[in-house]
Scaffold this active site. Structure first.
Site, short mmCIF file in Angstrom:
data_model
loop_
_atom_site.label_atom_id
_atom_site.label_comp_id
_atom_site.label_asym_id
_atom_site.label_seq_id
_atom_site.Cartn_x
_atom_site.Cartn_y
_atom_site.Cartn_z
N GLU A 91 68.65 50.13 -6.37
CA GLU A 91 69.70 50.28 -6.27
C GLU A 91 70.61 50.65 -7.68
O GLU A 91 70.21 49.30 -8.58
CB GLU A 91 70.73 49.10 -5.09
CG GLU A 91 70.13 49.12 -3.88
CD GLU A 91 71.48 48.55 -3.25
OE1 GLU A 91 71.87 48.55 -2.21
OE2 GLU A 91 70.89 47.12 -3.52
N CYS A 111 61.84 41.86 -6.69
CA CYS A 111 61.17 41.57 -7.74
C CYS A 111 60.56 39.93 -7.06
O CYS A 111 60.46 39.40 -6.27
CB CYS A 111 62.25 40.30 -8.38
SG CYS A 111 62.31 39.18 -9.79
N CYS A 118 68.75 35.15 -4.93
CA CYS A 118 69.20 36.36 -5.14
C CYS A 118 68.61 37.48 -3.81
O CYS A 118 66.77 36.86 -3.52
CB CYS A 118 67.79 36.58 -6.65
SG CYS A 118 68.04 38.01 -7.45
N GLY A 160 64.77 43.27 -10.43
CA GLY A 160 63.61 43.47 -10.98
C GLY A 160 64.12 42.09 -12.24
O GLY A 160 65.09 41.92 -12.79
N GLU A 161 63.23 41.61 -12.71
CA GLU A 161 63.04 41.04 -13.76
C GLU A 161 62.43 41.80 -15.12
O GLU A 161 61.19 41.77 -15.68
CB GLU A 161 61.96 39.97 -13.85
CG GLU A 161 61.45 39.24 -15.43
CD GLU A 161 62.54 38.64 -15.98
OE1 GLU A 161 63.51 38.01 -15.27
OE2 GLU A 161 62.67 38.86 -16.80
N SER A 192 68.55 41.68 -18.47
CA SER A 192 69.65 40.06 -18.58
C SER A 192 67.50 39.37 -17.85
O SER A 192 67.16 40.18 -17.10
CB SER A 192 70.00 40.23 -17.27
OG SER A 192 70.22 38.66 -16.70
N SER A 215 69.88 33.65 -17.72
CA SER A 215 69.74 33.11 -16.35
C SER A 215 69.64 32.12 -16.30
O SER A 215 68.41 31.45 -16.08
CB SER A 215 69.65 33.79 -15.06
OG SER A 215 69.81 34.96 -15.49
N LEU A 216 70.71 30.73 -16.04
CA LEU A 216 70.23 29.52 -16.81
C LEU A 216 70.33 29.22 -15.89
O LEU A 216 69.55 28.30 -14.68
CB LEU A 216 71.17 28.98 -17.99
CG LEU A 216 70.36 27.36 -18.44
CD1 LEU A 216 69.06 27.78 -19.46
CD2 LEU A 216 71.84 27.33 -19.77
N ASN A 291 77.67 34.60 -5.47
CA ASN A 291 78.26 35.38 -4.09
C ASN A 291 77.74 35.38 -3.55
O ASN A 291 75.89 34.99 -3.45
CB ASN A 291 77.61 36.98 -4.73
CG ASN A 291 78.53 37.32 -5.63
OD1 ASN A 291 79.62 37.38 -5.66
ND2 ASN A 291 77.65 37.87 -7.15
N CYS A 334 76.48 40.51 -8.04
CA CYS A 334 74.80 40.17 -8.73
C CYS A 334 74.43 39.62 -7.83
O CYS A 334 75.07 38.87 -6.45
CB CYS A 334 75.42 39.21 -9.53
SG CYS A 334 75.47 39.89 -10.74
#
Ligand code: SAH
Length: 352
Positions: A91, A111, A118, A160-161, A192, A215-216, A291, A334
Site C-alpha cells: 500500500e 515487515c 504495527c 517494511g523496514e 523512517s 521510531s523511538l 492509531n 500510520c
C-alpha cells in the site's frame, strides 16, 4: 524467462535496448518520458505502432500497477493498493498538503521487525521490494495527481523496514533523485527506521541528504522492549550513539517518532525521561497519538493528552510537535497499512 521491465533503466540503457529492436536511439528518450509518467506501451502515442507492438512483446512497461484506491472524505488523502508483477501487493498513501503532495511508499511486502502496535508486521515479511518497484509506486502515484503531476515529497513509512532492505533502498534514493529520472531532491525524502544501528551508521556515510526519522516510542529499554523487539538487539543507549553519529556526519537533525500509547509511554515521567535522553542532540520529536490497530489491545491518547505531553517536552526545551493524522477514515494512517489483507475490503475499484 520473464519479460524485463524498463522503468529502472537509465537513458543510455534504454537507447541501447531500443536500438536492439531496430529503433533509432532518440526513441529511448521518448520511452523514458512516458515511463516516468506511468504510461503503458499502448498509450505512448508518439511512437510508431510497430515499435509499441515490439516493446509489448519483449518487455513490461510498469513494474507496479494501482489496482484500487480509497479517498478520505475528511482530508483528500488517498490510499492506493499497488500490485506487483508476482501478484503480491503493498500500500501507499498520498497526502495533499497546501505546500505540496507527500507520498508514503512501502519498502517491503510486510515487515519482520514485529513492533506490536504495527499492522504491517502482522504477517511477517514476505519479500524485499526492488528499487524499481519503489520508483514504480512513486510514478504511479503521480498519475493520481491533477495533470499527471509529480509528488513533491516522499516518506519511506509504508510497510517494511527500509534499512532491512538497505541496498535496494539506497539504489532507489539515487534513482528517484537523479536528473534523468524523477529528479526529486533528497531533502524532500524522509526515511523512517525502527533503529537498526549498523545500517544507520552506514547510511550516514552515503552522502545522501535525506531526513532520518527514528521510531523511538519509548524513553527507556524497559518500555521499548515491550513494544519493539528490535530494542532487545539494540539498547537505547547504542541507538543514541548512532543518532549522534548521524547528526555529526550529516549535519542534519534527527526526527524521533513517538506514538503515544495510553497507560504505557504517555505520562509526565516518560516525557521527563525522554527529554533528558535527548538533551544536547539536534532533534525534533514528532508525537502521534497511537492509531488503534484492531488486532492489538493498545490504545492511543486523547488530543488533550497529546498536547500535554508536547508541552512537557517543550518546557524542557525539546522541540516537539503533534503530527496531524490524515486518512484515518480510510485506515491510511500510520501503522494501519495491512497490504493484501484489505484487498477485498474497503477499496473501491479504480476505473479505467
Ligand atoms: N519500519 C519503519 C517505517 C515504517 S512505519 C519504522 O519503524 O520507522 C512508519 C511509522 O509508523 C513508524 O514510526 C511506526 O512506528 C509508526 N507506527 C506503526 N504503527 C503505528 C500505530 N498503530 N500508530 C501510530 N504510529 C504507528
Amino acid at each position: 524467462m520473464p519479460k524485463q521491465t524498463l522503468l529502472g533503466l537509465s537513458e543510455q540503457e534504454l537507447r541501447t535496448t531500443l536500438q536492439g529492436l531496430g529503433a533509432p536511439a532518440f526513441r529511448g528518450m521518448q520511452v523514458k518520458e512516458w515511463l516516468l509518467k506511468g504510461v503503458s506501451f499502448d498509450k505512448m502515442n508518439n511512437l510508431p505502432l510497430s515499435l509499441r507492438e515490439k516493446l509489448k512483446e519483449s518487455f513490461i512497461d510498469q513494474p507496479v500497477r494501482i489496482v484500487h484506491t480509497a479517498r478520505s472524505q475528511k482530508d483528500d488523502t488517498q490510499k492506493m493498493l499497488f500490485s506487483l508483477l508476482d501478484g503480491t501487493c503493498v500500500e501507499g498513501v498520498l497526502m495533499r498538503y497546501r505546500y505540496g503532495d507527500t507520498l508514503c511508499i512501502s519498502t517491503q511486502v510486510g515487515c519482520r521487525m514485529g513492533c506490536i502496535f504495527c499492522a504491517s508486521a502482522l504477517d511477517g515479511c514476505i519479500r524485499n521490494l526492488t528499487a524499481e518497484e519503489m520508483l514504480g509506486q512513486t510514478v504511479m502515484a503521480g498519475t493520481l495527481l491533477p495533470e499527471h503531476g509529480r509528488v513533491s515529497r516522499i516518506v519511506l513509512m509504508g510497510s517494511g523496514e527500509p534499512l532491512d532492505n538497505y541496498d535496494q533502498v539506497v539504489r532507489f534514493l539515487r534513482l528517484v533523485s537523479s536528473k534523468e529520472s524523477l529528479n526529486i531532491g533528497l531533502r524532500n525524502v524522509s526515511l523512517s527506521t525502527c533503529g537498526l544501528c549498523e545500517q544507520m551508521d552506514r547510511l550516514a556515510n552515503e552522502g545522501l541528504p535525506v531526513t532520518l526519522s527514528v521510531s523511538l516510542h519509548a524513553p527507556n529499554d524497559r518500555i521499548r522492549r515491550q513494544i519493539m523487539p528490535v530494542a532487545k538487539t539494540y539498547p537505547i543507549e547504542k541507538l543514541m550513539v548512532s543518532c549522534r553519529n548521524w547528526v555529526k556526519k550529516t549535519g542534519r537533525r534527527i526526527v524521533f517518532e513517538y506514538a503515544l500509547i495510553n497507560g504505557l509511554n504517555a505520562g509526565e515521567a516518560c516525557a521527563k525521561e525522554l527529554a533528558s535522553r535527548l538533551r544536547g542532540l539536534q532533534c525534533h520529536v514528532n508525537l502521534i497519538p497511537l492509531n488503534d490497530v484492531k488486532e492489538r489491545d493498545l490504545q492511543g491518547v486523547s488530543a488533550k493528552q497529546a498536547k500535554e505531553f508536547c508541552a512537557w517536552l517543550e518546557n524542557l526545551h525539546i522541540s516537539a510537535s503533534i503530527r496531524r493524522t490524515m486518512g484515518e477514515d480510510i485506515d491510511g494512517a500510520c501503522g494501519q497499512l495491512r497490504a493484501c489483507r484489505l484487498q477485498q475490503e474497503s477499496f473501491e475499484e479504480r476505473e479505467g
